[in-house]
Design an enzyme around this catalytic site. Structure first.
Site, mmCIF file in Angstrom:
data_model
loop_
_atom_site.group_PDB
_atom_site.id
_atom_site.type_symbol
_atom_site.label_atom_id
_atom_site.label_comp_id
_atom_site.label_asym_id
_atom_site.label_seq_id
_atom_site.Cartn_x
_atom_site.Cartn_y
_atom_site.Cartn_z
ATOM 1 C CE1 TYR A 247 -3.107 2.980 0.819
ATOM 2 C CE2 TYR A 247 -3.169 2.309 3.118
ATOM 3 C CZ TYR A 247 -3.565 3.165 2.109
ATOM 4 O OH TYR A 247 -4.434 4.180 2.386
ATOM 5 C CE LYS B 28 -6.007 1.976 -0.807
ATOM 6 N NZ LYS B 28 -6.533 2.093 0.570
#
Length: 322
Positions: A156, A185
């Site tokens: 992420y 992400k």
């Protein structure tokens, strides 16, 4: 319903649900599991105009007060949300961050025991910036641990709003090819990062994490997204992703522009507090929206969120997307 273990995240949008709190004593807050589960289920029920629904459930992420929860609170919350994920046959994703790779590995192991399918791994929570080699070792151990526990990980990158250390493009390349990394992400308004990664590896799966760039991220090659505003306006969010998948860019952009007043908040440092309050307005529970382990909003901020919510709602009502 039987839960799937689908973690390829193709052409999907997933809600990063809020952790609802209740005041058990004056000034003492606890997680309201029933309310949190109810809201999550209501979001997963909603269909877009093309008939699709949210493709996963994200709990205990940035919007779920992850930074403020104890380990015990986090596990209890995700165990409750795993029941909702099973009911709607979607994978459950959890956020995770730690100071050391060893601490992170323990978190990944614990999450695997309570029904989490994939762990959204944030960069280390250190005051000093780790080197790329230290950062890679942090993610590598998380991936090895996840593989052994039967789950996947989703690195992420969120330097814009959440204040985490940024992952360099070169580091993202190295992490993306680890065996149990099923997606990245990318939460940034600079979608050129997504395009660069996709041009080099067309098989890579990238999920956009900022609502303002959903359409642009799709153009850059993202296969889907994780949404906060979609918790408030799920029909609009799912429909927009349907248009992105079908390459109907003008229609997708029309929805994006309609939501822009509130999507703007998703890229701000107080995104959790702002969007949680907007969600509460939508559900006629403004007191609940102000209950947070995070920062307290000023009256000026409250008024701004209200104005932005009302504008987005009016625009989406005109498109029959409420």
């Amino acid at each position: 319903m039987k839960k799937t273990n689908r973690t390829d995240w193709r052409h999907t949008v997933m809600p990063a649900v809020f952790t609802w709190l209740k005041e058990v004593k004056p000034g003492i807050l606890e997680i309201d599991f029933d309310a949190t589960k109810k809201h999550a289920a209501n979001i997963l029920k909603v269909q877009g105009k093309g008939g699709s629904r949210m493709g996963g459930l994200v709990g205990s992420g940035t919007l779920g007060e992850n930074s403020y929860l104890t380990s015990e609170q986090r596990l209890a919350l995700l165990k409750a949300l795993s029941e909702v994920a099973k009911e709607y046959s979607v994978p459950l994703i959890s956020g995770a961050a730690a100071e050391t790779k060893e601490e992170l590995a323990k978190i990944v192991e614990d999450l695997a025991t309570i029904g989490v399918d994939s762990v959204m791994v944030m960069p280390p929570k250190t005051t000093t910036v780790p080197s790329d080699e230290e950062m890679f070792a942090y993610y590598e151990l998380a991936e090895i641990t996840a593989r052994g526990a039967g789950v996947t990980i989703m690195p992420y990158n969120n330097p814009d709003a959440a204040g985490y250390h940024a992952l360099s493009t070169n580091l993202l390349r190295r992490i993306s090819v680890l065996p149990n990394v099923t997606a990245l992400k990318i939460s940034t308004i600079d979608v050129s990062i997504i395009e660069t990664l996709m041009l080099e590896n067309n098989d890579l799966k990238v999920l956009a994490g900022v609502d303002t760039v959903t359409v642009h991220a799709g153009l850059a090659g993202a296969c889907g997204g994780i949404t906060g505003v979609g918790c408030i306006f799920p029909k609009a969010s799912v429909t927009m992703q349907e248009y992105v998948v079908n390459g109907e860019w003008a229609k997708a952009n029309q929805i994006s522009r309609a939501m822009n007043s509130i999507s703007y908040l998703d890229a701000q440092p107080l995104l959790m507090e702002y969007l949680k309050y907007a969600f509460a307005i939508h559900h006629n529970d403004t007191d609940g929206g102000l209950r947070t382990f995070g920062n307290k909003l000023t009256q000026q901020q409250i008024d701004d969120v209200k104005a932005r919510y009302i504008l987005a709602k009016e625009r989406l009502e005109a498109l029959d997307l409420i």
